[in-house]
Design a protein around this motif. Sequence first.
Motif, short mmCIF file in Angstrom:
data_model
loop_
_atom_site.label_atom_id
_atom_site.label_comp_id
_atom_site.label_asym_id
_atom_site.label_seq_id
_atom_site.Cartn_x
_atom_site.Cartn_y
_atom_site.Cartn_z
N VAL A 7 0.73 -1.16 -0.06
CA VAL A 7 -0.07 0.09 0.01
C VAL A 7 1.00 1.18 -0.08
O VAL A 7 0.71 2.09 -0.72
CB VAL A 7 -1.00 0.02 1.24
N SER A 8 2.08 1.23 0.89
CA SER A 8 2.76 2.50 0.89
C SER A 8 3.44 2.65 -0.47
O SER A 8 3.60 3.99 -0.83
CB SER A 8 3.88 2.33 2.08
N PHE A 9 3.83 1.67 -1.27
CA PHE A 9 4.66 1.95 -2.50
C PHE A 9 3.53 2.45 -3.32
O PHE A 9 4.00 3.38 -4.01
CB PHE A 9 5.01 0.45 -2.70
N CYS A 10 2.26 1.89 -3.40
CA CYS A 10 1.27 2.55 -4.48
C CYS A 10 1.01 4.04 -4.16
O CYS A 10 1.13 4.79 -4.98
CB CYS A 10 0.14 1.71 -4.26
N ASP B 212 9.64 -3.41 4.20
CA ASP B 212 9.65 -2.76 5.16
C ASP B 212 9.54 -1.29 4.91
O ASP B 212 10.16 -0.31 5.60
CB ASP B 212 10.90 -2.74 6.22
N LEU B 213 9.14 -0.99 3.56
CA LEU B 213 8.83 0.37 3.16
C LEU B 213 7.64 1.08 4.33
O LEU B 213 8.02 2.43 4.35
CB LEU B 213 8.12 0.38 1.65
N SER B 214 6.93 0.41 4.66
CA SER B 214 6.08 1.00 5.85
C SER B 214 6.81 1.45 7.22
O SER B 214 6.31 2.02 8.08
CB SER B 214 5.03 0.21 6.13
N GLY B 215 8.01 0.72 7.44
CA GLY B 215 8.83 0.95 8.58
C GLY B 215 8.34 0.20 9.78
O GLY B 215 8.51 0.69 10.92
N ARG B 216 7.58 -0.90 9.38
CA ARG B 216 6.94 -1.71 10.27
C ARG B 216 7.48 -3.08 10.67
O ARG B 216 7.06 -3.94 11.62
CB ARG B 216 5.57 -1.72 10.33
N ASN B 217 8.55 -3.46 9.93
CA ASN B 217 9.02 -4.77 9.69
C ASN B 217 10.31 -5.26 10.02
O ASN B 217 10.89 -6.03 9.22
CB ASN B 217 8.41 -5.42 8.37
N GLY B 218 10.82 -4.72 10.95
CA GLY B 218 12.33 -5.00 11.35
C GLY B 218 12.51 -6.56 11.49
O GLY B 218 11.39 -7.23 11.86
N ASP C 60 -8.07 6.55 2.06
CA ASP C 60 -7.78 7.79 2.83
C ASP C 60 -7.13 7.07 4.27
O ASP C 60 -6.39 7.41 5.08
CB ASP C 60 -8.77 8.79 3.14
N ALA C 61 -7.83 6.11 4.69
CA ALA C 61 -7.59 5.40 5.93
C ALA C 61 -6.26 4.64 5.68
O ALA C 61 -5.40 4.66 6.64
CB ALA C 61 -8.48 4.29 6.29
N PHE C 62 -5.98 4.01 4.59
CA PHE C 62 -4.62 3.46 4.28
C PHE C 62 -3.54 4.46 4.12
O PHE C 62 -2.54 4.20 4.59
CB PHE C 62 -4.69 2.62 3.01
N ARG C 63 -3.99 5.75 3.59
CA ARG C 63 -2.80 6.88 3.54
C ARG C 63 -2.61 7.17 4.97
O ARG C 63 -1.49 7.54 5.58
CB ARG C 63 -3.50 7.84 2.90
#
Length: 304
Positions: free
Chosen positions: A64-67, A101-107, A190-193
């Motif tokens: 989602v973040s990439f899109c 980990d583009l979302s910064g949540r997946n260390g 908008d929620a995903f954003r």
Amino acid sequence: MADFYNINIGEIFPNSNAEIFSVHSDSPVKDAFELMIKKKILSLPVYDTKTRKYNKFIDMLDIVSFCINHFSQKELSELDLNFILESKEIFQKFKIGDICDLSGRNGYYPVESTAPLKIGIDLMTKWGVHRLPIIDSEGSLISILTQSRVVEYIQNHIQNINGLDKSIGQLKDFGTSSVISIKQDRMVIDAFRLMHENGISAVPVVNQIGILIGNISVSDMKMVGYDGTLFSRMFLPIESFLEMKPKNQNIDIFGKVLCVLDSTTIEEIITKFYISKVHRLYKVDLEGRPSAVISQGDLLKYFA
């Protein structure tokens, strides 16, 4: 309590032969997206084809973040996700390993299976991760320890744990009091954003006067379908989207939305997480306005 904490992580898995679903770093992003939907999971370990070992995770919010980062709203609304992933030049160039980990949540923080459960809980809360890769003495990936699995283990041994009769109103800073919510007339995208911008995995949905009516989470990405042709659903009003979501019968036990009050005990929170299989609860006031978010990670901090 000591026995609960000191059991080895490797001993709490019900089936040591359970299959681990994974993807390769040089595979198309579409492969990860489809596999997560088909297997009803939110993330996958990534095998780095250069180093020949697992060293990252990818999840739905990464996609989602990439899109959101690379496509305008007009492009996203006019093209189904399957077309975007297969045909757009940028998704031909970038592979799974490029957006991990583009979302910064997946260390990715591996832990040996012989480590005590207490270590796993401490590391999850220290690093703020939802899962830990479990490795053997040779460094090979053998399982994934998730927050949900730890909650399940706690529930199954709840009679051996002290201090669970405390109410959350008695505890200082239990949960996150800064609640990022979204109104029901906004679009799903908008929620995903909001999730992407704030590094969170869900947002509560409120009506025009701020009363909690639902929840949008990263797991709702499955609503776009196996081939992504239903991506247009991301541009529906949230209120309509919530009506389309499959009903969770376990949530209906507690009501339409999983809420808690200051009087709710730690034991009740554990049971609600276990039965409903959700990853967060919302503390509300007497009128139903959310005042705090309580995640599984917040619960594990109580045991850290």
